[in-house]
Design an enzyme around this catalytic site. Structure first.
Site, PDB file in Angstrom:
ATOM      1  N   ASP A   1       1.483  12.532 -37.778  1.00 15.14           N
ATOM      2  CA  ASP A   1       2.372  12.377 -38.918  1.00 15.14           C
ATOM      3  C   ASP A   1       1.610  11.618 -40.013  1.00 15.14           C
ATOM      4  O   ASP A   1       0.610  10.953 -39.733  1.00 15.14           O
ATOM      5  CB  ASP A   1       3.612  11.596 -38.479  1.00 15.14           C
TER       6      ASP A   1
ATOM      7  N   CYS B   1       0.849  -1.186   0.000  1.00 10.19           N
ATOM      8  CA  CYS B   1       0.000   0.000   0.000  1.00 10.19           C
ATOM      9  C   CYS B   1       0.887   1.240   0.000  1.00 10.19           C
ATOM     10  O   CYS B   1       2.084   1.169   0.264  1.00 10.19           O
ATOM     11  CB  CYS B   1      -0.956   0.019   1.192  1.00 10.19           C
TER      12      CYS B   1
END
Length: 736
Positions: A433, A16
């Protein structure tokens, strides 16, 4: 001057964000350490230091219940057997039997236990079971001999509380006095003092069960990405001359030839040498249907050969294959905290001491100022300490981000950290592109004109001249001839005509494949034919005219075509309300033709610096820009963009130069990646609402006297488990 280095370790027992905080604080106090960053979701620790050995870090973390090993050690499950250190040290914080893909354990002999075990065989599970049995025995004894009930419950309490208190004390000495263990210890001891021993023992048991469930859920998140490693087979069939032998897949070197039988998993990244087969790439790319791969095509380790025997040439060592790079990338991404996670970390640093102050005020002020009963308000103050445990809040963000990163990676969407995941949902403009991103990256024959005879004759003669050439246009013609099943005759005296085309002899005929201008120099092109060629040129296509003995036979038009999914991918982006724009170095006519086909704005004839300048221009207008490219000539623009996304097959450049990478190269995955970001952030806010909402409800009910100690810890444990399970839902995320 001694040089500072950064070392990466694997940590056992950290499940945790509170654990990560304790580890960071303890390690930063070591002389020679200038920085430490622990990731509970990845199970790793990065340390910036000057000559700090592993043993020193181990000594700092061992009292806190954590183990440490070098990051390059084989991922194994955690030990449960005795160690050479303090025999009284309890390992209840070491989540031993979880499927800890990221956890390693390093006893003194540096031998790693390769065995794994189920969660119920872990030290933490045994402690919870022992505490539960002790509580049951105390309850039974209390029924038989009520006078001994208090002492029986005190004994049951101590079974679980002593390890918790020891960790609290170790944490205080290591610089973390305000830990969850501290709150638990104070609450339990206070409950005993006011006579609520039975309730205190129940609270400790619930806390241990909650920690166990938290560890199981955290290990499941780690296993989701580490499970990718299991996709690569352990052995491979190495071809040496005329013999084939089975060898470990990890021993394969670049250039080795391996055979893959139908039904086998491919043991390494490679290139097909012989054979053609349908490859199931779903384990790596998420592609639902098998894809046909032929000689020369690249294949990924871990994918499945479904239909025919293949031989491959290995192109990457085991440590650098696609699966290994994905796992490494996601681990590193999980170590990068998102802005929301960083904020919650800062908030929790003040939150826990604040809870102690509020609990003390609730316990003290009503009796002092209003004459209320001390026992009643001390009890309520202790309950508030349990309600205020920050576990659920602290884990709410990293658990969701880890699950989202893992889910994305399993579907070919690779993101470098929580900050990237969080930022993606804010994108307003996507700049793409052209070559290799919007288009396939290689020319295809799009049109065949035949003035005499059939189109197949034009293709046959053109392919004869181009046989043996490696020019992209030649390869496109040969590929089309193969796809159409055209028989290609032999050509003699084939030679290139610089700047004009290629010439040769086929079946006694003089064949020329020329540019339109060069063809017009030799013969007069019919007006309607010339008009067709002009139309092809206007559409951005390259045109070759075929002549046989100076007679016009026909022509071929070729173009780098849009990807099959390009339009759908752009439509998905527009459906999200995003602006799309093409940035390309290609000529304006070709770019405008592709842009018109796909319906997007075009900027053409750009150098890499021009693309970067346009990205800056868009940002100056308030746009949040994602730049999508191949990760090589787009590097300046990718770096300038708010998010750089590399397209393609998992190349080193694609994975290293951008913030994110789309492994399968599908344009639709850009929208999927943004959708994943939106789903993750929605999940995070749900988790925060659950964590704080439950605390607010039980704070009110505790002060009103409706709920007490055990409902308080049940609320905290329940909230932690709920937010973790909610985060785990993201593991099943799929793009729309």
């Amino acid at each position: 001057m001694t040089q500072q280095t950064q070392t990466r370790y694997r940590i056992g027992g950290m499940d945790c964000a509170a654990c990560a905080g304790k580890i960071e604080t303890a390690v930063r106090r070591i002389p020679g350490v200038s920085g430490a960053s622990a990731s509970a979701t990845a199970g790793t620790l990065r340390v910036d230091h000057i000559d700090v050995p592993l043993g020193t870090i181990e000594q700092a973390l061992r009292p806190l219940g954590y183990t440490v090993a070098p990051a390059d050690a084989a991922p194994v499950a955690h030990h449960d057997h005795d160690h050479d250190h303090d025999p009284d040290h309890d390992h209840d914080h070491d989540h031993a039997g979880h499927d800890h893909g990221d956890h390693n354990h390093a006893p003194a002999d540096n031998h790693f236990d390769l065995g794994t075990g189920p969660w119920w065989q872990t030290a933490k599970a045994r402690l919870a079971l022992a505490c539960g049995l002790a509580l049951l025995a105390a309850y039974s004894l209390g029924l038989v001999a009520p006078v001994l009930g208090h002492w029986a419950f005190l004994g049951a309490l101590l079974v679980g509380l002593i390890p918790i208190a020891r960790r609290a004390l170790a944490g205080a000495f290591a610089g973390t006095p305000f830990s969850i263990e501290t709150l638990m210890t104070i609450a339990a001891v206070g409950a005993v003092i006011i006579g609520a021993t039975e309730e205190a023992a129940t609270v400790v048991l619930l806390f241990l069960v909650g920690e166990l469930l938290e560890g199981v859920a955290a290990s499941r998140a780690r296993a989701s990405i580490q499970g990718l490693s299991a996709l690569v087979p352990k052995t491979a069939l190495l071809v040496t001359g005329d013999t084939t032998r089975e060898v470990p897949a990890t021993s394969l070197t670049i250039g080795a030839i391996v055979m893959v039988r139908p039904g086998d998993r491919i043991p390494a990244d490679g290139q097909i040498v012989t054979g053609s087969s349908a490859i199931d790439e779903s384990p790596v790319t998420g592609e639902s249907l098998p894809v046909t791969r032929q000689p020369g095509d690249a294949v990924f380790a871990g994918t499945i050969n479904t239909s025919a025997v293949l031989t491959l040439r290995v192109t990457a060592a085991a440590a650098d294959n696609t699966i290994a790079r994905i796992v490494r990338l996601v681990e590193e991404a999980q170590e990068s905290k998102a802005p929301t996670a960083r904020f919650i970390d800062r908030f929790s640093a003040w939150y826990t001491p604040g809870v102690l102050v509020v609990g003390a005020l609730v316990a003290i002020l009503p009796p002092l100022l209003l004459g209320q009963a001390w026992s009643e308000w001390v009890y309520k103050g202790l309950a508030i300490l349990l309600i205020g445990c920050p576990c659920a809040l602290v884990i709410s963000t990293p658990a969701a981000i880890a699950a989202a990163l893992s889910a994305g990676a399993r579907r070919g969407l690779l993101l470098k950290g929580g900050a990237v995941l969080e930022r993606l949902r804010d994108i307003t403009t996507v700049a793409l592109d052209k070559t290799g991103t919007l288009t396939l990256g290689k020319p295809l024959v799009t049109d065949i004109l035949a003035t005499t005879g059939a189109e197949a004759d034009v293709l046959r003669l053109a392919a004869a001249l181009e046989t043996g050439s490696s020019h992209p246009l030649a390869l496109a013609i040969l590929s089309r001839a193969k796809a159409d099943g055209v028989t290609i005759p032999a050509a003699t005296d084939a030679a290139a005509i610089p700047g004009k085309g290629v010439a040769g002899q086929v079946a006694g005929q003089s064949i020329l494949l020329l540019s339109p201008a060069a063809a017009a120099e030799r013969i007069a092109l019919p007006p309607d034919f010339a008009a067709r060629l002009d139309g092809f040129a206007a559409a951005g296509k390259s045109v070759s005219v075929l002549l046989a003995d100076d007679q016009l036979i026909g022509a071929l038009a070729l173009r780098d075509e849009p990807r099959p999914d390009a339009r759908a991918g752009l439509d998905a982006l527009r459906a999200l309300g995003l602006k799309t724009i093409m940035l390309t170095g290609d000529n304006a006519r070709t770019a405008q033709a592709i842009g018109a086909d796909l319906g997007l704005e075009v900027r053409a004839g750009l150098l890499p610096a021009d693309k970067q300048a346009i990205v800056r221009e868009l940002q100056s207008q308030g746009q949040i820009v994602a730049k999508v490219g191949d990760g090589i000539n787009d590097a300046p623009a990718l770096a300038a963009a708010d998010i750089g996304i590399a397209m393609g097959g998992g190349t080193d450049v694609a994975l290293e130069t951008a913030d994110a990478a789309i492994l399968h190269g599908r344009l639709a995955d850009i929208a999927g990646m943004i959708g994943l970001s939106q789903a993750a952030m929605a999940n995070i806010w749900q988790n925060i609402a659950v964590a704080l909402g439950l605390k607010a409800v039980f704070l009110v009910t505790t002060i009103l006297g409706i709920t007490g100690l055990w409902p308080a810890i049940l609320a905290d444990t329940g909230a932690t488990v709920l937010v973790t399970l909610n985060a785990m839902r993201l593991l099943g995320w799929r793009p729309r």
